[in-house]
Design a protein around this motif. Structure first.
Motif, PDB file in Angstrom:
ATOM      1  N   TYR A  66     -51.204 102.272  46.751  1.00 17.11           N
ATOM      2  CA  TYR A  66     -52.125 102.867  47.847  1.00 17.11           C
ATOM      3  C   TYR A  66     -51.212 103.089  49.145  1.00 17.11           C
ATOM      4  CZ  TYR A  66     -56.089 104.380  50.811  1.00 17.11           C
ATOM      5  OH  TYR A  66     -56.848 104.861  51.612  1.00 17.11           O
ATOM      6  N   GLY A 113     -56.459 102.635  39.172  1.00 14.62           N
ATOM      7  CA  GLY A 113     -57.502 104.032  39.268  1.00 14.62           C
ATOM      8  C   GLY A 113     -58.750 103.529  39.651  1.00 14.62           C
ATOM      9  N   GLU A 114     -59.207 102.453  39.581  1.00 18.74           N
ATOM     10  CA  GLU A 114     -60.502 101.936  40.278  1.00 18.74           C
ATOM     11  C   GLU A 114     -60.483 101.884  41.800  1.00 18.74           C
ATOM     12  OE1 GLU A 114     -62.517  99.609  36.713  1.00 18.74           O
ATOM     13  OE2 GLU A 114     -61.841  98.349  38.338  1.00 18.74           O
ATOM     14  N   THR A 117     -60.054 105.237  43.516  1.00 21.06           N
ATOM     15  CA  THR A 117     -61.238 106.033  43.178  1.00 21.06           C
ATOM     16  C   THR A 117     -62.351 105.761  44.389  1.00 21.06           C
ATOM     17  OG1 THR A 117     -61.417 106.363  40.933  1.00 21.06           O
ATOM     18  CG2 THR A 117     -63.409 106.518  42.008  1.00 21.06           C
ATOM     19  N   GLU A 118     -62.255 104.300  44.725  1.00 18.98           N
ATOM     20  CA  GLU A 118     -62.937 103.730  45.763  1.00 18.98           C
ATOM     21  C   GLU A 118     -62.633 104.116  46.999  1.00 18.98           C
ATOM     22  OE1 GLU A 118     -62.517  99.477  45.004  1.00 18.98           O
ATOM     23  OE2 GLU A 118     -64.060  99.398  43.323  1.00 18.98           O
ATOM     24  N   CYS A 141     -59.852 109.097  46.506  1.00 18.21           N
ATOM     25  CA  CYS A 141     -58.942 109.937  45.415  1.00 18.21           C
ATOM     26  C   CYS A 141     -59.671 110.496  44.258  1.00 18.21           C
ATOM     27  CB  CYS A 141     -57.816 109.138  45.307  1.00 18.21           C
ATOM     28  SG  CYS A 141     -56.794 108.483  46.324  1.00 18.21           S
ATOM     29  N   ILE A 142     -59.417 111.559  43.625  1.00 15.99           N
ATOM     30  CA  ILE A 142     -59.904 112.156  42.581  1.00 15.99           C
ATOM     31  C   ILE A 142     -58.723 111.558  41.570  1.00 15.99           C
ATOM     32  CG2 ILE A 142     -60.569 114.120  41.108  1.00 15.99           C
ATOM     33  CD1 ILE A 142     -61.299 115.394  43.793  1.00 15.99           C
ATOM     34  N   VAL A 143     -59.335 110.636  40.767  1.00 21.10           N
ATOM     35  CA  VAL A 143     -58.434 110.040  39.756  1.00 21.10           C
ATOM     36  C   VAL A 143     -58.639 110.547  38.360  1.00 21.10           C
ATOM     37  CG1 VAL A 143     -57.642 108.067  38.779  1.00 21.10           C
ATOM     38  CG2 VAL A 143     -58.126 108.116  41.233  1.00 21.10           C
ATOM     39  N   TYR A 144     -57.565 110.705  37.662  1.00 21.70           N
ATOM     40  CA  TYR A 144     -57.739 111.111  36.212  1.00 21.70           C
ATOM     41  C   TYR A 144     -56.673 110.416  35.437  1.00 21.70           C
ATOM     42  CZ  TYR A 144     -59.965 115.527  37.144  1.00 21.70           C
ATOM     43  OH  TYR A 144     -60.668 116.579  37.655  1.00 21.70           O
ATOM     44  N   SER A 175     -65.378 103.431  31.718  1.00 21.30           N
ATOM     45  CA  SER A 175     -64.392 103.750  32.827  1.00 21.30           C
ATOM     46  C   SER A 175     -65.140 104.336  34.071  1.00 21.30           C
ATOM     47  CB  SER A 175     -63.307 104.838  32.238  1.00 21.30           C
ATOM     48  OG  SER A 175     -62.348 105.105  33.262  1.00 21.30           O
ATOM     49  N   LYS A 176     -64.458 104.047  35.099  1.00 20.86           N
ATOM     50  CA  LYS A 176     -65.210 104.489  36.648  1.00 20.86           C
ATOM     51  C   LYS A 176     -64.496 105.637  36.902  1.00 20.86           C
ATOM     52  CE  LYS A 176     -66.402  99.765  37.900  1.00 20.86           C
ATOM     53  NZ  LYS A 176     -66.160  98.852  38.961  1.00 20.86           N
ATOM     54  N   PHE A 177     -63.537 106.381  36.040  1.00 17.50           N
ATOM     55  CA  PHE A 177     -62.920 107.637  36.447  1.00 17.50           C
ATOM     56  C   PHE A 177     -62.708 108.179  35.025  1.00 17.50           C
ATOM     57  CE2 PHE A 177     -59.828 103.964  36.743  1.00 17.50           C
ATOM     58  CZ  PHE A 177     -58.938 104.437  35.860  1.00 17.50           C
TER      59      PHE A 177
END
Length: 267
Positions: free
Chosen positions: A223, A19-20, A23-24, A27-30, A42-44
């Protein structure tokens, strides 16, 4: 346009790293967790989701669709470990493990498929395990649940091809995560006929996790798959020896491979 990604089990370990990393890269992560409030750093975003509860799954998927309008990538990462002699693991614990590792991912897939089919595009990545390629002593239930997910992915991806929805497996080896702390351990009973062998194997399993690879390696593979036009059926991520063990299983007679495993686990 940014990819909308749903990762089950995104609060720690491999899911958190994926996820991290995504996100970096824009991407829009849930992510999901049974208790998102426990992870305020949490970073997302983390949604409340229990893969064993269909209502929980549907509520989270619908929330993402309402906000983003689509889900491009589903990463079925949530899973649970389980160890013990097959004879001594309670049946309800076996079923609970399959509910998390096998039926859970299937139900999340079912929840996102109508939206992906409407989009005419989608990618589903199932995180399995190298342990799912072989029956490991005192990890038989875990091997079986992950192996079942590997096989159903092979069938599922063929059914989805007409809709331009891709599906693949990524099987990690040992990674430095907290999976050992969260898995079910059949107790080491003093009068168990498996006490000595199970004790040795348990120590070895825990040592493998403690010295495992950095989960960022999994994130990089995920990725890369997301940027691949036609993902393969299977990917393996682990040490050379762990990946080679799968090759050996194909090449060696069954009884010889069994002896190698027993020697490795000091049985």
């Amino acid at each position: 346009m940014a990819k909308i990604v749903l990762i089950t089990g995104g609060s720690s370990g491999i899911g958190k790293s994926i996820g991290e990393f995504l996100t970096e890269r824009g991407c829009i992560v849930y992510g999901t967790s049974r208790q998102p409030v426990n992870y305020p750093e949490s970073k997302f975003p983390l949604l409340s989701l229990d893969v064993k509860k269909r209502n929980s799954i549907e509520t989270s998927v619908e929330a993402i669709i309402k906000k983003e309008g689509k889900i491009d990538v589903l990463i079925n990462n949530a899973g649970a470990g389980i160890t013990g002699p097959v004879e001594e693991i309670p049946e309800h614990e076996m079923k609970a493990n399959f509910d998390t590792n096998f039926f859970g991912p299937i139900n999340v897939i079912k929840a996102v498929l109508p939206y992906m089919r409407e989009q005419r595009v989608g990618l589903i990545i199932n995180i399995t395990s190298i342990a799912g390629y072989m029956g490991l002593p005192f990890r038989g239930i875990y091997s079986s649940s992950k192996g079942a997910l590997e096989l159903i992915t092979e069938a599922f991806r063929m059914e989805l091809k007409p809709f331009n929805i891709h599906m693949t497996n990524v099987a990690p080896g040992d990674f430095a995560t907290n999976i050992a702390a969260g898995r079910y351990h059949a107790p080491l009973e003093k009068d168990s006929p498996y006490k000595s062998a199970y004790g040795k194997s348990l120590d070895l399993m825990n040592a493998h996790v403690d010295s495992g690879s950095d989960p960022i390696l999994m994130a990089k593979v995920i990725y890369k798959i997301m940027r691949t036009k036609s993902p393969k059926v299977h990917y393996k991520v682990g040490s050379p020896m762990q990946k080679f063990s799968i090759v050996l299983k194909r090449l060696l007679p069954d009884t010889i491979y069994e002896r190698l495993l027993m020697s490795h686990y000091k049985l």
